[in-house]
Motif scaffolding. Structure first.
Motif, PDB file in Angstrom:
ATOM      1  N   ILE A   1       3.977  -6.874  -6.281  1.00  0.00           N
ATOM      2  CA  ILE A   1       2.386  -6.545  -6.093  1.00  0.00           C
ATOM      3  C   ILE A   1       2.180  -5.083  -6.265  1.00  0.00           C
ATOM      4  O   ILE A   1       1.488  -4.482  -6.613  1.00  0.00           O
ATOM      5  CB  ILE A   1       1.931  -7.273  -4.820  1.00  0.00           C
ATOM      6  N   ALA A   2       3.061  -4.273  -5.638  1.00  0.00           N
ATOM      7  CA  ALA A   2       2.925  -2.933  -5.792  1.00  0.00           C
ATOM      8  C   ALA A   2       3.010  -2.358  -7.164  1.00  0.00           C
ATOM      9  O   ALA A   2       2.149  -1.457  -7.373  1.00  0.00           O
ATOM     10  CB  ALA A   2       4.289  -2.286  -4.887  1.00  0.00           C
ATOM     11  N   VAL A   3       3.895  -3.058  -7.984  1.00  0.00           N
ATOM     12  CA  VAL A   3       3.961  -2.487  -9.502  1.00  0.00           C
ATOM     13  C   VAL A   3       2.621  -2.977  -9.955  1.00  0.00           C
ATOM     14  O   VAL A   3       1.924  -1.983 -10.689  1.00  0.00           O
ATOM     15  CB  VAL A   3       5.020  -3.317 -10.246  1.00  0.00           C
ATOM     16  N   VAL A   4       1.862  -4.012  -9.554  1.00  0.00           N
ATOM     17  CA  VAL A   4       0.745  -4.455 -10.220  1.00  0.00           C
ATOM     18  C   VAL A   4      -0.329  -3.458  -9.896  1.00  0.00           C
ATOM     19  O   VAL A   4      -1.243  -3.172 -10.646  1.00  0.00           O
ATOM     20  CB  VAL A   4       0.446  -5.760 -10.077  1.00  0.00           C
ATOM     21  N   LEU A   5      -0.472  -3.022  -8.666  1.00  0.00           N
ATOM     22  CA  LEU A   5      -1.520  -2.290  -8.261  1.00  0.00           C
ATOM     23  C   LEU A   5      -1.547  -0.743  -8.214  1.00  0.00           C
ATOM     24  O   LEU A   5      -2.219   0.204  -8.078  1.00  0.00           O
ATOM     25  CB  LEU A   5      -1.751  -2.593  -6.594  1.00  0.00           C
ATOM     26  N   ALA A   6      -0.108  -0.192  -8.446  1.00  0.00           N
ATOM     27  CA  ALA A   6       0.362   0.993  -8.329  1.00  0.00           C
ATOM     28  C   ALA A   6      -0.707   1.758  -9.466  1.00  0.00           C
ATOM     29  O   ALA A   6      -0.908   3.000  -9.250  1.00  0.00           O
ATOM     30  CB  ALA A   6       1.608   1.238  -8.630  1.00  0.00           C
ATOM     31  N   PRO A   7      -0.799   1.054 -10.624  1.00  0.00           N
ATOM     32  CA  PRO A   7      -1.608   1.999 -11.764  1.00  0.00           C
ATOM     33  C   PRO A   7      -3.068   2.477 -11.220  1.00  0.00           C
ATOM     34  O   PRO A   7      -3.384   3.412 -11.634  1.00  0.00           O
ATOM     35  CB  PRO A   7      -1.743   0.739 -12.884  1.00  0.00           C
ATOM     36  N   ILE A   8      -3.503   1.556 -10.398  1.00  0.00           N
ATOM     37  CA  ILE A   8      -4.789   1.816  -9.677  1.00  0.00           C
ATOM     38  C   ILE A   8      -4.713   3.554  -9.089  1.00  0.00           C
ATOM     39  O   ILE A   8      -5.366   4.087  -9.184  1.00  0.00           O
ATOM     40  CB  ILE A   8      -5.474   1.114  -8.604  1.00  0.00           C
TER      41      ILE A   8
ATOM     42  N   ASN B   1       0.999   7.586 -19.407  1.00  0.00           N
ATOM     43  CA  ASN B   1      -0.464   7.325 -19.186  1.00  0.00           C
ATOM     44  C   ASN B   1      -1.080   6.550 -20.053  1.00  0.00           C
ATOM     45  O   ASN B   1      -1.807   5.583 -19.460  1.00  0.00           O
ATOM     46  CB  ASN B   1      -1.220   8.913 -19.486  1.00  0.00           C
ATOM     47  N   ARG B   2      -0.936   6.398 -21.009  1.00  0.00           N
ATOM     48  CA  ARG B   2      -1.630   5.281 -22.008  1.00  0.00           C
ATOM     49  C   ARG B   2      -0.784   3.923 -21.592  1.00  0.00           C
ATOM     50  O   ARG B   2      -1.714   2.792 -21.562  1.00  0.00           O
ATOM     51  CB  ARG B   2      -1.129   5.840 -23.394  1.00  0.00           C
ATOM     52  N   PHE B   3       0.215   3.967 -21.329  1.00  0.00           N
ATOM     53  CA  PHE B   3       0.946   2.560 -20.814  1.00  0.00           C
ATOM     54  C   PHE B   3       0.341   2.189 -19.430  1.00  0.00           C
ATOM     55  O   PHE B   3      -0.167   0.927 -19.442  1.00  0.00           O
ATOM     56  CB  PHE B   3       2.558   2.931 -20.643  1.00  0.00           C
ATOM     57  N   VAL B   4       0.311   3.120 -18.670  1.00  0.00           N
ATOM     58  CA  VAL B   4      -0.513   2.642 -17.229  1.00  0.00           C
ATOM     59  C   VAL B   4      -1.905   2.177 -17.536  1.00  0.00           C
ATOM     60  O   VAL B   4      -2.428   1.030 -17.197  1.00  0.00           O
ATOM     61  CB  VAL B   4      -0.596   4.072 -16.396  1.00  0.00           C
TER      62      VAL B   4
ATOM     63  N   ARG C   1      -3.818   6.292 -11.535  1.00  0.00           N
ATOM     64  CA  ARG C   1      -5.045   6.940 -12.337  1.00  0.00           C
ATOM     65  C   ARG C   1      -5.913   7.355 -11.272  1.00  0.00           C
ATOM     66  O   ARG C   1      -6.321   8.739 -11.700  1.00  0.00           O
ATOM     67  CB  ARG C   1      -5.851   5.846 -12.802  1.00  0.00           C
ATOM     68  N   LEU C   2      -5.981   7.241 -10.040  1.00  0.00           N
ATOM     69  CA  LEU C   2      -6.772   8.052  -9.061  1.00  0.00           C
ATOM     70  C   LEU C   2      -6.018   9.330  -8.821  1.00  0.00           C
ATOM     71  O   LEU C   2      -6.834  10.445  -8.903  1.00  0.00           O
ATOM     72  CB  LEU C   2      -6.744   7.357  -7.625  1.00  0.00           C
ATOM     73  N   VAL C   3      -4.715   9.493  -8.572  1.00  0.00           N
ATOM     74  CA  VAL C   3      -4.167  10.591  -8.429  1.00  0.00           C
ATOM     75  C   VAL C   3      -4.386  11.348  -9.536  1.00  0.00           C
ATOM     76  O   VAL C   3      -4.465  12.683  -9.303  1.00  0.00           O
ATOM     77  CB  VAL C   3      -2.709  10.501  -8.071  1.00  0.00           C
ATOM     78  N   ARG C   4      -4.110  10.884 -10.788  1.00  0.00           N
ATOM     79  CA  ARG C   4      -4.105  11.669 -11.804  1.00  0.00           C
ATOM     80  C   ARG C   4      -5.538  12.449 -12.080  1.00  0.00           C
ATOM     81  O   ARG C   4      -5.673  13.670 -12.323  1.00  0.00           O
ATOM     82  CB  ARG C   4      -3.919  10.803 -13.135  1.00  0.00           C
ATOM     83  N   THR C   5      -6.731  11.749 -11.882  1.00  0.00           N
ATOM     84  CA  THR C   5      -7.833  12.111 -11.699  1.00  0.00           C
ATOM     85  C   THR C   5      -8.091  13.247 -10.766  1.00  0.00           C
ATOM     86  O   THR C   5      -8.686  14.292 -11.036  1.00  0.00           O
ATOM     87  CB  THR C   5      -9.184  11.009 -11.318  1.00  0.00           C
ATOM     88  N   GLU C   6      -7.510  13.120  -9.351  1.00  0.00           N
ATOM     89  CA  GLU C   6      -7.694  14.334  -8.652  1.00  0.00           C
ATOM     90  C   GLU C   6      -6.880  15.533  -9.034  1.00  0.00           C
ATOM     91  O   GLU C   6      -7.267  16.335  -8.766  1.00  0.00           O
ATOM     92  CB  GLU C   6      -7.050  13.616  -7.221  1.00  0.00           C
TER      93      GLU C   6
ATOM     94  N   VAL D   1       0.709  -1.225  -0.057  1.00  0.00           N
ATOM     95  CA  VAL D   1       0.091  -0.016   0.130  1.00  0.00           C
ATOM     96  C   VAL D   1       0.874   1.055   0.055  1.00  0.00           C
ATOM     97  O   VAL D   1       0.771   2.125  -0.937  1.00  0.00           O
ATOM     98  CB  VAL D   1      -0.873   0.074   1.331  1.00  0.00           C
ATOM     99  N   LEU D   2       1.727   1.321   0.878  1.00  0.00           N
ATOM    100  CA  LEU D   2       2.740   2.461   1.010  1.00  0.00           C
ATOM    101  C   LEU D   2       3.333   2.515  -0.488  1.00  0.00           C
ATOM    102  O   LEU D   2       3.451   3.684  -0.991  1.00  0.00           O
ATOM    103  CB  LEU D   2       3.678   2.337   2.092  1.00  0.00           C
ATOM    104  N   ALA D   3       4.191   1.478  -1.097  1.00  0.00           N
ATOM    105  CA  ALA D   3       4.894   1.639  -2.085  1.00  0.00           C
ATOM    106  C   ALA D   3       3.865   2.187  -3.285  1.00  0.00           C
ATOM    107  O   ALA D   3       4.275   2.832  -4.127  1.00  0.00           O
ATOM    108  CB  ALA D   3       5.564   0.218  -2.398  1.00  0.00           C
ATOM    109  N   ALA D   4       2.752   1.374  -3.371  1.00  0.00           N
ATOM    110  CA  ALA D   4       1.952   1.647  -4.508  1.00  0.00           C
ATOM    111  C   ALA D   4       1.346   3.225  -4.191  1.00  0.00           C
ATOM    112  O   ALA D   4       1.219   4.031  -5.345  1.00  0.00           O
ATOM    113  CB  ALA D   4       0.674   0.770  -4.499  1.00  0.00           C
ATOM    114  N   THR D   5       0.998   3.640  -3.275  1.00  0.00           N
ATOM    115  CA  THR D   5       0.694   5.152  -3.045  1.00  0.00           C
ATOM    116  C   THR D   5       1.632   6.023  -3.430  1.00  0.00           C
ATOM    117  O   THR D   5       1.473   7.170  -4.194  1.00  0.00           O
ATOM    118  CB  THR D   5       0.089   5.012  -1.726  1.00  0.00           C
TER     119      THR D   5
END
Lengths: 264, 347, 287
Positions: free
Chosen positions: C159-166, C126-129, C169-174, C94-98
């Motif tokens: 797992i951090a690399v796999v989940l980081a895109p979520i 962005n497209r790659f993510v 995307r959220l940070v980008r939207t914000e 969670v820490l790494a992905a965030t």
């Protein structure tokens, strides 16, 4: 007071690209603004007046042309830190009040003091004194400054937005529809404050609005804009009494017979 | 001619993007393999290798020569659809996948179709009869979306339906023991059983597929019902629907219009769920012994079959990219409104 | 506005808004319990979780509180120790992905509408993510862990690399939302550079939504760790880990001995539910 500003707009234009191709918002415009003059820029919505004002202020990048403030190219100036400080100390812009004109996580005093500290190089104590002076000038109770932006009314917030711009004593103040969202009673107060600031500090002003009476009240000269181009300009008196362009005539005719026409 | 292109610009760009996307993924996989610490040859062979075979394995992994040589060969091989050979079986990776992918696709497709049907029915039920007992259970369950992982459900179902109730056959393959598989014609086991005139095998396969399909449907419909409820609520809240209701349209007409309005997001969701199910299939195939590419990949991990794993990642990436392309195109057909954002032009 | 009440109620949002302070605290209780188990659990383990301590397949609630698995290891001790392992992995993820989300999301969001190479790069990333999220997480995890080895560090990174895109995307939207706010222009006029602007205004105002999503990422990390353990690419046996315990218990379950799989599965599900409840509590705090 510091030397009067000189702003030269040369062939300034901007395009947008949309799904239906390229769209020219501002056709290449050339004019100058001198210290102490207050230019009212009027026109219907979509006429490009806001885009033009934002480019002059340095907040939008032109597609063509240049803006020079005191002989220096604004958009080149903004590339460096020192240039930014110099430019924003001379030129500030206030936009129409929105609920997002202040960071909800910071106090208003912080928001108003920051430009004074960063642009004028004031210490925190000096900046706070400058903030208090500015608030007093705008007849805002200093106690309000420690509140959050969401606690204030639109009129109060807009005066704080003015305070944030005026705290650095800019020599050119660009106002984009600053009173359009406010009650008529509040509008009058703010228009008077703006005029007083310009007179007291010898500052130039670019007042963008779609309302003729307010613009005529504040300005020394008028520029009428339509479809991306200035179609008529001149001293307020001559434009209002002897409009040359059909669009200006139409605009003025629309106000004839209303009480506000008498006021101007 | 220019107008023809201009009008189809979006479609052409979207389709033309696919090979670019594939190439980007292939490049990522290429560097991923090269980022393996230590000597991959030793990793792959577990440190025990006949020195005379060392170069052979090294070549099989595409690790000979400079990095540019490697990249060039890799690109040339991919262009010829050559994914290398499995270290374990010696067969080409492409052959291995070609014979196993249909079984996985069969599992995923059956599960997807059932999930869509079940969830749409349940989603509508929740929307129209929110106080119904079933609706309450469904919406409570959908709120746990993803909370109960598919492999836990798999073990639970095996315990309940096989070990306790004896309703399902043993989770040990696609066919009852002693039954011979019908000859592979299409590669899709159920189709082959029918084509080969083997109704007995067909029934046995269906029985063996029931539990894994059930797991995927139960696990994924929680997510789907939740997404669907959101899409349906959006459609319900939309101005046109409000206008319809305000002007006194019949209930049936309103429901149809909501469904039509929710269709594009539903197609997008189906694409997303397809990806989830592919992941779920990988986990479940080993649990139920179903063969397929998932089990093949898990076996490849245990035998450290690096070319097979690399090929697996590429095949899955290609598959999901194609699915997303199809989803994009279908959504575009259903909802051709394009975002009309203007972007500024600055010098 | 005249929508029939029957349909209005069926919104995916909770029917009763969480109003009281108490309810909010109650939602956080399960999370607290799970964390407590992770902290003190290993000390309470009655046996060595990696050693054969008795006959295989013993029933629970007897001499061995939760029974023994098919190898004769104590299920209770293993569940307790595994709780700490699985929680720590998920926490690190969670820490790494965030962190990745904040940096990459802000970089993309602040630059993507720019012209020039920086804007092009931002749009490409962005497209790659976006594309990367299309590939099933388990599959990327399976291959990557197989390549790099089943250690805690590799699991966390993969797992951090796999989940980081979520989170990206959220940070980008914000960031895109905050970037349109008027106060950003005001800060620009105070002479702040784009980087300072991002740190001072954009990220603090994006943090709310990002932090509320952290429990969701946590839940996904727990499930993904266990899924990888289940298919056999996680930590090597006999390290106590929920996924590999469930996998080992699955063959027991097929013969009717449910406990070796059921208890770690229960721990997993309770943890995910607790994280989800914590997320609800966080969202309720702001609403």
């Amino acid at each position: 007071m510091s030397a009067p500003i000189r702003v030269e707009v040369d062939g300034l234009g901007k395009d947008f690209v949309g799904p239906d191709g390229r769209f020219t918002a501002v056709r290449d415009q050339t004019f100058a603004i001198d210290g102490g003059t207050r230019i009212g820029l009027i026109g219907e919505s979509g006429s490009g007046k806001s885009t033009l004002a934002r480019m002059i202020a340095g907040l939008a990048t032109p597609t063509r042309g240049t803006v020079h403030v005191d002989g220096r190219d604004v958009h080149r100036l903004l590339a460096t830190r020192a240039g930014r400080t110099e430019h924003w100390r001379a030129v500030q812009m206030v936009a129409q009040d929105t609920t997002s004109s202040f960071d909800p996580r910071r106090t208003l005093r912080d928001a108003v003091a920051t430009p004074a500290v960063r642009l004028c190089g004031l210490t925190t104590v000096e900046a706070n004194r400058r903030v208090d002076e500015t608030l007093a000038f705008l007849s805002l109770p200093a106690a309000l400054a420690d509140r959050r932006p969401s606690d204030l009314s639109g009129g109060q917030r807009q005066r704080f937005a003015l305070a944030r711009a005026l705290v650095v004593r800019p020599r050119l103040l660009v106002c984009d529809e600053v009173v359009s969202a406010l009650d008529v009673s509040v509008q009058g107060t703010i228009l008077n404050l703006l005029k007083n600031y310009s007179l007291e500090f010898g500052a130039a002003m670019l007042f963008v609005s779609h309302g003729l009476p307010a613009t005529a009240f504040v300005s020394t000269s008028l520029m009428v804009m339509r479809a991306g181009a200035v179609v008529e300009s001149g001293p307020v008196e001559s434009v209002v009494t002897a409009p040359a362009h059909p669009y200006t005539r139409q605009l003025i005719a629309a106000y004839r017979g209303t009480p506000m026409a008498v006021a101007s | 001619m220019k107008r023809w292109f201009a009008r189809r610009r979006w479609w052409l760009l979207r389709v033309a993007a696919l090979p670019v996307h594939l190439a980007v993924f292939a490049l990522v996989v290429f560097f991923l393999v090269r980022a393996i610490p230590g000597d991959p040859v030793l990793t792959v062979t577990g440190g025990q290798i006949d020195p005379s075979r060392y170069e052979e394995v090294r070549t099989a992994l595409g690790l000979g020569g400079t990095i540019w040589d490697q990249l060039g060969r890799y690109a040339a091989n991919l262009a010829r659809l050559d994914l290398g050979s499995s270290l374990l079986s010696g067969r080409t990776v492409l052959e291995e996948f070609a014979s196993r992918l249909p079984a996985t696709l069969e599992l995923v497709t059956i599960s997807l179709v059932l999930t869509l049907l079940v969830s749409t029915a349940l989603g509508l039920l929740v929307l129209l009869r929110p106080r119904n007992v079933v609706s309450r259970v469904v919406s409570a369950y959908s709120r746990t979306a993803g909370g109960v992982p598919d492999f836990c459900l798999g073990v639970l179902f095996i315990f309940v339906f096989y070990a306790s109730l004896q309703w399902a056959p043993a989770p040990l393959g696609r066919l009852d023991p002693g039954m011979t598989a019908p000859p592979a014609v299409t590669g899709f086991p159920l189709v082959d059983a029918l084509a080969g005139g083997r109704p007995d095998a067909f029934v046995s396969m269906l029985a063996h597929l029931t539990l894994p399909v059930l797991v995927l449907v139960v696990a994924q419909s929680a997510i789907f019902v939740r997404l669907l409820a959101a899409a349906l609520t959006d459609a319900l809240d939309s101005q046109p629907t409000r206008f319809m209701i305000a002007s006194g349209a019949g209930r049936r007409a309103v429901v149809w219009s909501i469904l039509r309005r929710a269709l594009p997001p539903m197609v997008t969701m189906a694409g997303v769920i397809y990806g989830y199910m592919l992941g779920g299939a990988v986990v479940l195939e080993s649990l139920f012994g179903l063969g397929g590419i998932g089990q093949y990949a898990v076996d490849a991990v245990n035998s450290a079959d690096l070319p097979a794993l690399q090929g697996f990642l590429l095949v899955i990436a290609a598959l999901t990219l194609v699915v997303f392309l199809v989803v994009d195109l279908v959504v575009m057909i259903l909802d051709p409104r394009r975002r009309s954002g203007r972007t500024e032009v600055s010098a | 506005m005249s929508v029939p009440t029957a349909v209005v109620v069926a919104s995916p949002r909770p029917r009763r808004a969480i109003r009281s302070e108490t309810t909010r605290w109650l939602l956080a209780v399960p999370a607290a319990v799970v964390v407590l188990v992770a902290i003190v659990g290993p000390a309470l383990a009655p046996y060595d979780p990696t050693r054969v301590i008795g006959p295989p397949g013993r029933e629970p609630f007897g001499r061995y509180a939760l029974g023994t698995d098919s190898a004769g290891l104590d299920v209770l001790s293993r569940v307790l120790v595994a709780t700490r392992t699985n929680l720590l992995i998920a926490l690190a993820v969670v820490l790494a992905a965030t962190l990745v989300g904040l940096v990459l999301g802000a970089a993309i969001g602040m630059n993507e509408s720019r012209r020039g190479p920086l804007g092009t790069l931002a749009r490409a990333v962005n497209r790659f993510v976006d594309l990367f999220t299309a590939v099933p997480a388990v599959i990327v995890g399976l291959v990557a862990v197989a390549f790099f080895g089943g250690t805690v560090t590799v699991l966390v990174v993969v797992i951090a690399v796999v989940l980081a895109p979520i989170q990206v995307r959220l940070v980008r939207t914000e960031v895109l939302r905050v970037r349109g706010e008027a106060y950003l222009e005001a800060a620009r006029m105070a002479g702040f550079s784009e980087l300072r602007l991002t740190v001072r205004h954009v990220l603090p105002n994006s943090w709310g939504a990002v932090s509320e999503n952290m429990p969701v990422i946590f839940g996904m990390a727990v499930v993904l760790t266990a899924a990888l353990g289940f298919i056999g690419v996680g930590l090597p046996r006999p390290t106590p880990e929920w996924g590999s315990m469930i996998s080992l218990g699955a063959s027991d379950a097929a013969t009717g001995r449910w406990w070796a799989a059921a208890f770690p599965a229960l721990a997993l599900i309770v943890t995910v539910a607790a994280a989800s409840a914590l997320g609800t509590a966080l969202r309720a705090r702001r609403a």
